[in-house]
Design a protein around this motif. Sequence first.
Motif, PDB file in Angstrom:
ATOM      1  N   LEU B 208       0.864  -1.169   0.000  1.00 48.23           N
ATOM      2  CA  LEU B 208       0.000   0.000   0.000  1.00 48.23           C
ATOM      3  C   LEU B 208       0.907   1.228   0.000  1.00 48.23           C
ATOM      4  O   LEU B 208       1.882   1.271   0.742  1.00 48.23           O
ATOM      5  N   VAL B 209       0.570   2.183  -0.826  1.00 48.02           N
ATOM      6  CA  VAL B 209       1.419   3.367  -0.931  1.00 48.02           C
ATOM      7  C   VAL B 209       0.650   4.615  -0.530  1.00 48.02           C
ATOM      8  O   VAL B 209      -0.470   4.819  -0.979  1.00 48.02           O
ATOM      9  N   ILE B 210       1.272   5.395   0.319  1.00 55.12           N
ATOM     10  CA  ILE B 210       0.695   6.705   0.613  1.00 55.12           C
ATOM     11  C   ILE B 210       1.712   7.764   0.230  1.00 55.12           C
ATOM     12  O   ILE B 210       2.829   7.782   0.740  1.00 55.12           O
ATOM     13  N   ASP B 211       1.332   8.602  -0.707  1.00 51.25           N
ATOM     14  CA  ASP B 211       2.166   9.740  -1.074  1.00 51.25           C
ATOM     15  C   ASP B 211       1.566  10.966  -0.430  1.00 51.25           C
ATOM     16  O   ASP B 211       0.390  11.249  -0.600  1.00 51.25           O
ATOM     17  N   ARG B 212       2.421  11.657   0.311  1.00 55.11           N
ATOM     18  CA  ARG B 212       1.909  12.860   0.959  1.00 55.11           C
ATOM     19  C   ARG B 212       2.753  14.068   0.583  1.00 55.11           C
ATOM     20  O   ARG B 212       3.974  14.037   0.646  1.00 55.11           O
ATOM     21  N   TYR B 213       2.068  15.127   0.205  1.00 61.51           N
ATOM     22  CA  TYR B 213       2.737  16.387  -0.090  1.00 61.51           C
ATOM     23  C   TYR B 213       2.239  17.402   0.915  1.00 61.51           C
ATOM     24  O   TYR B 213       1.051  17.454   1.205  1.00 61.51           O
ATOM     25  N   THR B 214       3.150  18.169   1.431  1.00 65.73           N
ATOM     26  CA  THR B 214       2.770  19.147   2.439  1.00 65.73           C
ATOM     27  C   THR B 214       3.254  20.527   2.016  1.00 65.73           C
ATOM     28  O   THR B 214       4.397  20.675   1.589  1.00 65.73           O
ATOM     29  N   TRP B 215       2.358  21.475   2.142  1.00 69.36           N
ATOM     30  CA  TRP B 215       2.692  22.842   1.779  1.00 69.36           C
ATOM     31  C   TRP B 215       2.483  23.789   2.952  1.00 69.36           C
ATOM     32  O   TRP B 215       1.708  23.508   3.856  1.00 69.36           O
ATOM     33  N   ARG B 216       3.187  24.891   2.846  1.00 70.22           N
ATOM     34  CA  ARG B 216       2.880  25.992   3.744  1.00 70.22           C
ATOM     35  C   ARG B 216       2.613  27.181   2.865  1.00 70.22           C
ATOM     36  O   ARG B 216       3.537  27.767   2.308  1.00 70.22           O
ATOM     37  N   SER B 217       1.353  27.500   2.724  1.00 67.51           N
ATOM     38  CA  SER B 217       0.890  28.567   1.842  1.00 67.51           C
ATOM     39  C   SER B 217       1.672  28.586   0.529  1.00 67.51           C
ATOM     40  O   SER B 217       2.517  29.433   0.313  1.00 67.51           O
ATOM     41  N   ALA B 218       1.367  27.637  -0.294  1.00 66.82           N
ATOM     42  CA  ALA B 218       1.883  27.549  -1.665  1.00 66.82           C
ATOM     43  C   ALA B 218       3.371  27.210  -1.736  1.00 66.82           C
ATOM     44  O   ALA B 218       3.940  27.116  -2.807  1.00 66.82           O
ATOM     45  N   ARG B 219       4.005  27.033  -0.597  1.00 63.28           N
ATOM     46  CA  ARG B 219       5.407  26.696  -0.582  1.00 63.28           C
ATOM     47  C   ARG B 219       5.564  25.243  -0.173  1.00 63.28           C
ATOM     48  O   ARG B 219       5.110  24.836   0.891  1.00 63.28           O
ATOM     49  N   THR B 220       6.185  24.454  -1.012  1.00 60.71           N
ATOM     50  CA  THR B 220       6.326  23.036  -0.706  1.00 60.71           C
ATOM     51  C   THR B 220       7.266  22.833   0.472  1.00 60.71           C
ATOM     52  O   THR B 220       8.344  23.427   0.534  1.00 60.71           O
ATOM     53  N   ILE B 221       6.860  22.003   1.394  1.00 61.05           N
ATOM     54  CA  ILE B 221       7.710  21.684   2.525  1.00 61.05           C
ATOM     55  C   ILE B 221       8.375  20.333   2.309  1.00 61.05           C
ATOM     56  O   ILE B 221       9.582  20.196   2.346  1.00 61.05           O
ATOM     57  N   THR B 222       7.535  19.348   2.066  1.00 63.30           N
ATOM     58  CA  THR B 222       8.081  18.006   1.961  1.00 63.30           C
ATOM     59  C   THR B 222       7.197  17.105   1.106  1.00 63.30           C
ATOM     60  O   THR B 222       5.996  17.339   0.974  1.00 63.30           O
ATOM     61  N   ALA B 223       7.828  16.113   0.513  1.00 60.51           N
ATOM     62  CA  ALA B 223       7.106  15.087  -0.228  1.00 60.51           C
ATOM     63  C   ALA B 223       7.554  13.754   0.342  1.00 60.51           C
ATOM     64  O   ALA B 223       8.750  13.514   0.495  1.00 60.51           O
ATOM     65  N   VAL B 224       6.607  12.931   0.705  1.00 59.96           N
ATOM     66  CA  VAL B 224       6.991  11.667   1.317  1.00 59.96           C
ATOM     67  C   VAL B 224       6.198  10.515   0.721  1.00 59.96           C
ATOM     68  O   VAL B 224       5.011  10.658   0.397  1.00 59.96           O
ATOM     69  N   LEU B 226       5.227   6.611   1.603  1.00 59.42           N
ATOM     70  CA  LEU B 226       5.236   5.563   2.617  1.00 59.42           C
ATOM     71  C   LEU B 226       4.773   4.265   1.982  1.00 59.42           C
ATOM     72  O   LEU B 226       3.750   4.228   1.297  1.00 59.42           O
ATOM     73  N   LEU B 227       5.521   3.217   2.220  1.00 59.15           N
ATOM     74  CA  LEU B 227       5.156   1.905   1.684  1.00 59.15           C
ATOM     75  C   LEU B 227       4.860   0.962   2.829  1.00 59.15           C
ATOM     76  O   LEU B 227       5.705   0.759   3.712  1.00 59.15           O
ATOM     77  N   TYR B 228       3.681   0.401   2.811  1.00 57.12           N
ATOM     78  CA  TYR B 228       3.271  -0.547   3.849  1.00 57.12           C
ATOM     79  C   TYR B 228       3.077  -1.916   3.215  1.00 57.12           C
ATOM     80  O   TYR B 228       2.593  -2.002   2.093  1.00 57.12           O
ATOM     81  N   PRO B 229       3.402  -2.964   3.948  1.00 59.20           N
ATOM     82  CA  PRO B 229       3.066  -4.293   3.437  1.00 59.20           C
ATOM     83  C   PRO B 229       1.562  -4.371   3.243  1.00 59.20           C
ATOM     84  O   PRO B 229       0.805  -4.090   4.176  1.00 59.20           O
ATOM     85  N   GLY B 230       1.126  -4.707   2.060  1.00 59.98           N
ATOM     86  CA  GLY B 230      -0.288  -4.598   1.723  1.00 59.98           C
ATOM     87  C   GLY B 230      -1.182  -5.606   2.399  1.00 59.98           C
ATOM     88  O   GLY B 230      -2.376  -5.382   2.575  1.00 59.98           O
ATOM     89  N   ASP B 231      -0.602  -6.730   2.768  1.00 59.80           N
ATOM     90  CA  ASP B 231      -1.452  -7.750   3.356  1.00 59.80           C
ATOM     91  C   ASP B 231      -1.606  -7.565   4.863  1.00 59.80           C
ATOM     92  O   ASP B 231      -2.544  -8.046   5.455  1.00 59.80           O
ATOM     93  N   SER B 232      -0.671  -6.858   5.467  1.00 60.63           N
ATOM     94  CA  SER B 232      -0.763  -6.729   6.922  1.00 60.63           C
ATOM     95  C   SER B 232      -1.318  -5.373   7.331  1.00 60.63           C
ATOM     96  O   SER B 232      -2.063  -5.263   8.285  1.00 60.63           O
ATOM     97  N   HIS B 233      -0.957  -4.351   6.568  1.00 66.77           N
ATOM     98  CA  HIS B 233      -1.397  -3.029   6.976  1.00 66.77           C
ATOM     99  C   HIS B 233      -2.722  -2.674   6.341  1.00 66.77           C
ATOM    100  O   HIS B 233      -2.996  -2.988   5.208  1.00 66.77           O
ATOM    101  N   ARG B 234      -3.514  -1.968   7.116  1.00 73.41           N
ATOM    102  CA  ARG B 234      -4.811  -1.569   6.607  1.00 73.41           C
ATOM    103  C   ARG B 234      -5.154  -0.192   7.119  1.00 73.41           C
ATOM    104  O   ARG B 234      -4.856   0.147   8.247  1.00 73.41           O
ATOM    105  N   LEU B 235      -5.767   0.558   6.276  1.00 76.23           N
ATOM    106  CA  LEU B 235      -6.266   1.852   6.692  1.00 76.23           C
ATOM    107  C   LEU B 235      -7.742   1.661   6.978  1.00 76.23           C
ATOM    108  O   LEU B 235      -8.497   1.259   6.101  1.00 76.23           O
ATOM    109  N   VAL B 236      -8.113   1.901   8.195  1.00 80.55           N
ATOM    110  CA  VAL B 236      -9.500   1.662   8.564  1.00 80.55           C
ATOM    111  C   VAL B 236     -10.193   2.974   8.887  1.00 80.55           C
ATOM    112  O   VAL B 236      -9.638   3.825   9.562  1.00 80.55           O
TER     113      VAL B 236
END
Lengths: 242, 242
Positions: B208-224, B226-236
């Motif tokens: 499972l992949v989560i891509d997160r982009y974070t901004w501070r008023s139009a200014r990019t802070i970080t791009a991350v 996250l890779l989770y094992p798909g069979d064990s991790h779950r977003l509930v």
Amino acid sequence: MSLATDAADQPTLYKRIRADIEKRILTGEWPPGHRIPFEHELVARYGCSRMTVNKALSELAQADLIERRRRAGSFVRRPQHQSAVLKIADIRAEITALGRAYGYELIDRKLRVATAADRGRLGVKKAGKVVAITCRHSADRVPFAVEDRLIDLSSVPNAATADFSREPPGSWLLHHVPWTEAEHTISAVVADDRTAEALDIAVGAPCLVIDRYTWRSARTITAVRLLYPGDSHRLVARFKGG
Amino acid sequence: MSLATDAADQPTLYKRIRADIEKRILTGEWPPGHRIPFEHELVARYGCSRMTVNKALSELAQADLIERRRRAGSFVRRPQHQSAVLKIADIRAEITALGRAYGYELIDRKLRVATAADRGRLGVKKAGKVVAITCRHSADRVPFAVEDRLIDLSSVPNAATADFSREPPGSWLLHHVPWTEAEHTISAVVADDRTAEALDIAVGAPCLVIDRYTWRSARTITAVRLLYPGDSHRLVARFKGG
DNA sequence: TTGACTTATATGTCTAGACATATAATCGTA
DNA sequence: TACGATTATATGTCTAGACATATAAGTCAA
């Protein structure tokens, strides 16, 4: 959801009241369980009418930051530690909203007495009847998702005679059965033979899975598993924070 | 968020108005861009005061179902093509909240001038400096997720000297940099060699992949990512409707 | 055609009341 | 003490107004 900003940016009173309270909650000054001043106290503090503070508090309640209890007052809620919320109306609406042509195909429909597996999936004990449906949704004639659904007929007797060859079960349920609670679980799998064929992807290709359970006041309505091609489909969320 | 239910279940007028409109939007009867009747028209239709329809429309606006424009009217919004909202503070908090032992390991940290790929990922044009971090989170000594992060140093200069060997970058950023906007994208992939090794799973296993982009008023802070094992991790996600 | 100005209008906010309703707290009784 | 009835009260909803404000649309001049 949004953070308190300067009062200068928020000229209106109810927004200022909301921001003031929000700030105290987010900074921890008012911890979970803390009772927020009564409406009449805020009315006195801000020198405004009750409707104004009521609007501020109502919005905070809508955002799940506080809980309001008649006669008792308003209380800071415990933050949803990993609050993942996924709202999906139904796939038809989703595809239509994207401006793409929606296509639907019923692959299989069975009416049967619930097997042990069915009962486990629905979380029921009694062996009532269920409808098991497999179908496919497509966007612009390209497979979009396959759906594997179980409907509890003891909760939704009408589903036995509904025509799912033309209307997708999700849409049908949405129009015929009100729900009170739902749960989504998102995970990832690799496509097996059957899935690969239905989605027109390679066996072993990644798939995004959404399992949804829907209840109507403790009564299971339906359990559905949606499989999306993992490389093409994405769940996107954009939100504001502080 | 909530579905339309019987009027019998929703005695109050503003909720009925809200539900009526919601239903038309969710069923596609009123598609994105469609103009909702003006407040005064709804006042006439429901025979109530303007404040009552205003409350209904305000809540729909707060829920991002409609957009209200002065002088122009209220319009159905294009649903965030699948409105998924996922709020995750940080992984450490998530694991701790689950009552499991949190473990962290810095795998790699590089400080470099942004490559073309970096710039594309961060959505910036200028070739400033970035910090690239790869690390692993574990729960009860079992790999939980691998993180691949890029921090824009022109937005967060402090990150150049922060010690990420002990504190995960997500937690560090959360405590040192306020953000105003974020975007999550959830998808599925299969594990490549590197991922398989880091997560201790088989090559070709679902993730499972989560891509997160974070901004501070139009200014990019970080791009991350996250890779989770798909069979064990779950977003509930569990939520209420009706 | 373009730009500046005016006007009409839908929403945004607010008030000072009203009655409804759920429920915490109190009181009375078995 | 335990339980049932009563009461007080905070929130929930609603009204019929008011003025503010952003802006689409129309008007007029350069």
